[in-house]
Design a protein around this motif. Sequence first.
Motif, short mmCIF file in Angstrom:
data_model
loop_
_atom_site.label_atom_id
_atom_site.label_comp_id
_atom_site.label_asym_id
_atom_site.label_seq_id
_atom_site.Cartn_x
_atom_site.Cartn_y
_atom_site.Cartn_z
N ARG A 15 20.02 19.50 72.04
CA ARG A 15 19.75 20.49 70.99
C ARG A 15 18.69 21.45 71.51
N PHE A 235 9.74 17.46 71.07
CA PHE A 235 10.94 17.05 70.31
C PHE A 235 10.66 16.79 68.84
N GLN A 236 9.45 16.34 68.56
CA GLN A 236 9.09 16.04 67.17
C GLN A 236 7.90 16.88 66.72
N TYR A 237 7.72 16.94 65.41
CA TYR A 237 6.54 17.61 64.86
C TYR A 237 5.32 16.74 65.16
N GLU A 239 2.49 17.06 63.97
CA GLU A 239 1.71 16.86 62.74
C GLU A 239 1.98 15.50 62.12
N GLN B 193 21.81 18.52 62.06
CA GLN B 193 22.36 19.88 62.21
C GLN B 193 23.77 19.96 61.62
N TYR B 214 11.83 13.21 62.24
CA TYR B 214 10.99 14.40 62.12
C TYR B 214 11.14 15.29 63.34
N ASP B 215 12.36 15.45 63.77
CA ASP B 215 12.66 16.32 64.91
C ASP B 215 12.17 17.74 64.64
N ARG B 216 11.56 18.33 65.65
CA ARG B 216 11.15 19.73 65.50
C ARG B 216 12.39 20.60 65.30
N ASN B 217 12.22 21.63 64.50
CA ASN B 217 13.27 22.58 64.12
C ASN B 217 14.14 22.09 62.97
N LEU B 218 14.00 20.83 62.58
CA LEU B 218 14.77 20.35 61.42
C LEU B 218 14.46 21.22 60.20
N MET B 219 13.21 21.45 59.96
CA MET B 219 12.81 22.24 58.79
C MET B 219 13.23 23.70 58.95
N GLU B 220 13.01 24.23 60.14
CA GLU B 220 13.31 25.65 60.36
C GLU B 220 14.83 25.90 60.23
N LYS B 245 6.36 16.98 58.70
CA LYS B 245 7.32 18.06 58.96
C LYS B 245 7.14 19.22 58.00
N GLY B 248 4.03 21.00 59.49
CA GLY B 248 4.27 21.48 60.86
C GLY B 248 5.33 22.56 60.96
N ALA B 249 6.14 22.72 59.93
CA ALA B 249 7.26 23.67 59.99
C ALA B 249 6.76 25.10 60.10
N LYS B 250 7.45 25.87 60.91
CA LYS B 250 7.10 27.28 61.04
C LYS B 250 7.96 28.09 60.07
#
Lengths: 269, 274
Positions: A15, A235-237, A239, B193, B214-220, B245, B248-250
């Motif tokens: 991804r 890969f993860q937040y 925070e 996704q 809590y994968d990054r970009n999940l929120m975005e 998340k 941390g979300a942008k």
Amino acid sequence: MLIDINSYCGHWPFRNVSENSLIGLSELALDNGITHMVVANINGFFYKDANTANIELYEQMKEYSGEMHFLPLAIVNPTYPEWENDAIKMLELGFCGFELAPRYHGYSLAPEMLYDEYMPKHRAREVLSLAEKYDVPVRICASVENFRGRRRMDTPDNLYNDELFALLSANRNVNVMITGFNPAVIDDKLCRLIKERGKTYFDITQVEGFMINNVKTAMAKVDAKYFCFGSGLPFQYAETNVVKLFFSKSFSHPGIPSENIKNVFKELR
Amino acid sequence: MKRIKDKISLFYENPVISWHEHIWYEDKDLTKISKRSYEHFENMKILGFDRIVISRPVVYERHCPPENFIAANELVKGFVSEFKEKTYAAAFVNPGFVRESVEEIERRVCDDGFVAAKLMHQYFVDDPVTFPIVEKCIELDIPIILHQGHSVDEETLTCQPRLSDGAHIANLARRYPEATLVMAHIGGGGDWQWSIKAIADCPNVFADIGGSVYDRNLMEEAYRYIGADRLLFGTDGMYSSCVGKMVGAKIPEEDKKKILSGAAFERFLEGKGK
């Protein structure tokens, strides 16, 4: 000081993950109060010759001039020719230790557990012996993403207790960091070994900070001194893992942010 | 730690409603609320959650009989009655028992003030067996929270062979555009996704951000495809994952506040037997 033992640069093929350069990583990490990042180039999980990814990371390190203190690890694929010379060369170039990715490089930490005449024998142990000789730590990646959402081309399994037990009991002198492993699933046999052996560290990315996953139980079984902060970046937040430190009574042990792991690195002693 | 303290102030300075929480029973005794449930509730207060919507699905029984889902809902009713100002209830049913499920939902909403229905993995959510339940929820004007996840691993598929994903929910949404559906826990495990994209074009499907992933970009990506107006805050008991998340979300701060406040769903909480 907040030392992050679980971060990577490089491209994750399953991804789109942004901020995956050292500059991008450091911006995300500094924003969360992280001062030191133990980093490897995840391209080395996928390249035929993992060491070419280490060279890429070395080139990025030379260019980087920001505030973050990076502690680079060389990804070692002990099934590949010349791995030993490559690993030594990377230490000479300033790398701080080694990383093993057994699931991605197609070998077991305990080949005697498998019947496979083509499986290289005990290569992971050889990497630990080399690390012992040079007094550097070894990081072992148990998982990158949650197993339920993996693409079919990704590795289906995380590392098993028995594999870790076999490797850690074969070499009791090297500092080993195990990332992406859920400490709640550590069985009694492995617990006993870790207590006897010491020098074994788990990051907190796979445990819930409050009550789920029995992190309290895991820490009670193994001891909080074997747990360290990991961000999971990019890969993860990050925070989420900082929130764990901030709130959870389970993580109130003062050593988790940095003290537990600091002395593992010659650079921080 | 100062930085995270500043970020988490989002939760203390704004209204927060979690649309996905649970309580537990003690050792499969469906009549007894576990101590753990109260501990969870305390944690939610520490984290600044103002109000929560609770359910108790019977997850270990693929063929959960009516007496068990009725008992589970009774447990939830008991807990909510203890904390009236902060808690709301969602009624779990097994659609395989159509008549009992429809009656249970109606009774819980009309008599006990429950605000939502909850379906698990006993059936795919677009199986015709769920249609009478959906029609009853439309009539009662309550949302339906749908357990889901696009998982490909053997373990999950063995335990939950009828686990729905976003595509099943989209099928149901298109059949019933007047229904209000909630795709549960985007981060609940599986290819998030997939599920996000599957429901993107279904305006009557909302989604909560809950779950341990809590994968990054999940929120975005959820924000990009679904939008803040259709996103709800929820944790499914995974507090640090979901607080992390969110902060941390942008995405714009105003839209984070919108998600936390559950503005789009406020009407479901008004005047429901409280």
